[in-house]
Write an enzyme that holds these catalytic residues in place. Structure first.
Site, short mmCIF file in Angstrom:
data_model
loop_
_atom_site.label_atom_id
_atom_site.label_comp_id
_atom_site.label_asym_id
_atom_site.label_seq_id
_atom_site.Cartn_x
_atom_site.Cartn_y
_atom_site.Cartn_z
N ASP A 72 9.39 -15.10 -13.41
CA ASP A 72 8.20 -15.03 -14.26
C ASP A 72 7.00 -14.89 -13.33
O ASP A 72 7.09 -15.11 -12.11
CB ASP A 72 8.08 -16.27 -15.16
CG ASP A 72 7.15 -16.00 -16.35
OD1 ASP A 72 6.38 -15.01 -16.31
OD2 ASP A 72 7.17 -16.79 -17.32
C1 BGC Z 1 4.84 -15.04 -19.24
C2 BGC Z 1 5.92 -13.99 -19.38
C3 BGC Z 1 5.28 -12.63 -19.29
C4 BGC Z 1 4.55 -12.51 -17.98
C5 BGC Z 1 3.89 -11.17 -17.78
C6 BGC Z 1 3.98 -14.83 -18.02
O1 BGC Z 1 2.87 -15.67 -18.05
O2 BGC Z 1 5.43 -16.33 -19.21
O3 BGC Z 1 6.60 -14.14 -20.59
O4 BGC Z 1 6.25 -11.63 -19.45
O5 BGC Z 1 3.55 -13.50 -17.94
O6 BGC Z 1 2.81 -11.03 -18.62
#
Ligand code: BGC
Length: 734
Positions: free
Chosen positions: A295
């Site tokens: 993530d």
């Molecule tokens: C989120 C993810 C997301 C990523 C990119 C993170 O803060 O937890 O689900 O895909 O950001 O935006």
């Protein structure tokens, strides 16, 4: 032999033409976005078209340029030619949402888009004029229709192709454990079978058009509060039987291309840099063969991440080639997995953007509306207050913050802008006429009493990064109470990613509808249901408990009045232990075990018609339980019923839930129609994880089979016998 070489060269030539167009398309996208991004000095430049084309011509005849070879062979070929420095650049994100280009080989950058309920437009990165806002995936789960999930996935995938995005950062499948989790709207409810089946179909839809889907967030990211530092302690059975169960299906049946690891720690280590989580569990035990990415900002220690089995560190970072030299084996594995995934989905062989997919926008929009119609769930309908009679004349008073502006989705990375939004108030006026609908933001008691009916449209503010209170804010709570105190024909419409606290107003209200976040056409679908143009058929994918103190998750919040659910914070924070003490009991499994009465049970949802269940027959083979039954529509309207099949193993050698969902089918029936349905349940779906044998066990004994309209409304029962113990290495039939 000669023929083969000629044909290979022709193919390569054709591919080079395609590549030229592709590079042009990506460059155009990039240039058009560049005015917005000029301010952003940190952006790395994209290689231009000429550089990429020239680069390709230097590798004429190379295997990686030849689509006749497998993705694995092509990836290995590129890898064999890469420098250590190129590898260190490929394995970390590029400009936050891209996989880095490899200019020396003429391989373009790969764009990754959020998220599950449509494309999140990021203007500074990527030129897009519009994207459809579909109902949130928790609403998709409320349809209980895998076919619709596939269509929904394919629609989003078509949009990705139309605009030139290659990877979708969804679906999210973290189980609903806490009603306060700010991201429940992005997930698929509390049951691993329902979530797994819906997510698998969604993935098939996404990947049917060669867009890579990303299952997220692996694993146990079940709340947002302190999401970077929550250290989840979960036992072996709960980890597998609940939190990972959907993933087995997504990986083995859905063949999901990518998995995103989560922010939280699991049993003492950040998931995104944990060898136990990634190498041993995800890739080893579960058998995931695709691309594992972190993530965004979930890696605290890059060296650990490189050694953990993770393939791609997002969204950015620098690995020093000198310092990482000793990890070259790992860099090879990371680069190879990234490249294999990109070749598998054909990214390097096609234009990123394909205008042809633009023409299907009417179909994408239809899918958004249809999903909302099939998801919205009628929780209560006293004395058949709904549907409202379109021919009556009494005035209907509409109130509440979600009436004029009906929330279409939750916030954060899963937010989708959408267009052409419809709202409850406007759509009711369209159907019932301007004269019949009166809006008041703060109606008086006299206004409420004078109305023929009152519609109160409430909402919660659900978003990534924070949890939200279970209780409504005082203003909305006061408004609902005032409405029901003065008007028995009050209809409450809940717009939320999950359950909310219902005080006495639950008993007093005439009708209650859960609309989730129903997407850009949510207002239309809600109004159609209120007025009977559409017969509601959604069923809750989560339990609505009475008080949050009833929930198994309550202790995570170190509950005391005034606890701040908004703390999350980036970067290193001393971890805070969160014990999943309830083990394999969340959702209905918990409330049934503890005998805690709920507001509305898992699987609940009413219709404007009625259904009868009859002729249940259960047959068992070595591989399947075959469940056959007849469903009749005994009312006067066409409608759809979701038949739910639960099983129980009352004499198990280990503790098991009172019952667990093992199958379901949604059936559309005309008035008076009867349909006989057969549902095949693979026996792997009835297994538990044997912690001694480290295998999935189907235990000998007598099982109960319960068929119902919700987890608390069982209409028919039967039994079957399993003669001997059987072990499986996976809980899915392969
Ligand atoms: C989120 C993810 C997301 C990523 C990119 C993170 O803060 O937890 O689900 O895909 O950001 O935006």
């Amino acid at each position: 032999m000669t023929n083969r070489v000629i044909s290979v060269n022709r193919m390569t030539g054709a591919k080079n033409n395609l590549l030229a167009k592709c590079i042009l398309a990506i460059t155009v996208c990039w240039i058009s976005a560049s005015s917005a991004s000029e301010k952003d000095k940190k952006m790395k430049p994209m290689p231009d078209e000429k550089t990429l084309l020239e680069a390709r011509s230097n590798f004429e005849g190379a295997a990686y340029l030849n689509p006749a070879y497998s993705a694995e062979v092509r990836a290995k070929d590129v890898l064999s030619r890469m420098t250590l420095e190129e590898k260190t650049e490929l394995v970390v994100g590029f400009n936050e949402f891209f996989i880095a280009p490899l200019p020396r080989f003429g391989l373009r950058a790969i764009y990754l888009t959020d998220a599950s309920a449509g494309m999140h437009i990021r203007e500074n990165l990527f030129k897009m004029d519009k994207s459809v806002s579909y109902p949130a995936t928790v609403a998709l789960a409320a349809t209980w229709e895998p076919n619709l999930a596939q269509r929904y996935g394919a629609a989003i995938s078509g949009e990705c192709r139309a605009w030139g995005s290659d990877v979708l950062l969804g679906p999210g499948v973290n189980l609903y454990r806490s009603s306060e989790c700010g991201r429940n709207f992005e997930y698929m409810g509390e049951d691993p079978l329902l979530a797994g089946m819906m997510a698998t179909s969604y993935i098939r839809g996404i990947q049917s058009l060669d867009i890579m889907a990303t299952g997220k967030h692996f694993i146990c990211n079940n709340h947002e509060w302190r999401r970077h530092s929550s250290d989840i302690w979960v036992d072996e059975r709960a980890l597998r039987e609940l939190y990972a169960r959907a993933w087995y299906r997504m990986i083995h049946e859905g063949n999901v291309g990518a998995v995103m690891t989560s922010y939280n720690l699991l049993n003492g280590e950040k998931s995104s840099q944990s060898k136990a989580v990634i190498s041993d569990f995800l890739k080893g035990e579960i058998g995931f063969k695709g691309l594992a990415m972190s993530d965004w900002g979930a890696v605290w220690d890059k060296v650990k991440a490189v050694e953990s089995g993770l393939d791609l560190i997002m969204p950015k970072g620098q690995l020093d080639p000198e310092k990482t030299k000793q990890f070259e084996e790992n860099l090879n594995r990371m680069s190879e997995n990234i490249l294999t995934a990109c070749f598998r989905f054909g990214y390097y062989d096609r234009e990123a953007k394909d205008e042809h997919f633009m023409t299907a926008y009417p179909e994408y929009e239809k899918t958004a509306l249809e999903t909302a119609r099939r998801a919205i769930t009628l929780l209560k309908n006293k004395d058949q207050l709904l549907p409202l009679n379109p021919d009556a004349t009494g005035k209907i008073l509409v109130t509440g913050p979600a009436a004029e502006k009906t929330p279409h989705c939750g916030g954060g990375s899963g937010w989708v802008k959408g267009y052409g939004h419809t709202h409850i108030l406007g759509e009711l006026k369209k159907i019932l006429g301007d004269d019949r609908i009166v809006f008041s933001a703060s109606p008086t008691e006299a206004d409420l009493k004078a109305a023929a009916a009152v519609i109160v449209c409430i909402k919660t503010d659900d978003k990534e990064g924070t949890d939200r209170p279970f209780a409504l804010d005082p203003a909305q709570e006061g408004l609902v109470q005032k409405a029901v105190n003065n008007q028995p024909r009050s209809i409450v419409i809940i717009n939320s990613g999950g359950a909310i606290r219902m005080t006495d107003w639950k008993e007093q209200a005439g009708a209650i509808v859960h609309a989730y976040f129903a997407g850009q056409y949510g207002g239309t679908a809600i109004a159609e249901i209120l007025t009977g143009k559409v017969n509601p058929s959604g069923k809750l994918p989560f339990t609505m408990e009475k008080e949050f103190t009833d929930s198994p998750a309550v202790h995570d919040y170190e509950r005391s009045e005034g606890v701040d659910r908004t703390q999350h914070g980036w970067g290193y924070k001393p971890p805070v232990k969160v014990n999943y003490n309830e083990k394999i009991f969340i959702g209905y499994r918990w409330y049934e075990k503890k005998q805690i009465a709920t507001q509305y049970p898992f699987g609940h949802g009413l219709s404007y018609t009625t259904f009868d269940y009859s002729d249940l027959q259960v047959e068992k083979t070595a591989d399947h339980i075959s469940v056959t039954l007849s469903i009749s529509n005994t009312g006067s309207r066409a409608g759809a019923e979701t038949v739910q099949i639960y099983y129980a193993d009352p004499e198990s050698s280990v503790e098991r839930p009172n019952k667990e969902l093992c199958g379901f089918r949604k059936v559309d029936l005309m008035p008076g129609e009867t349909s006989t349905v057969t549902i095949q349940i693979p026996v792997q779906d009835l297994t538990f994880y044997d912690v001694i044998k480290k295998a999935w066990k189907l235990e000998a004994g007598e099982y109960r089979l319960l068929v119902g309209s919700s987890s608390a409304d069982i209409r028919a029962q039967s039994r079957f016998q399993q003669e001997q113990d059987v072990w499986f290495s996976l809980p899915v039939a392969k």
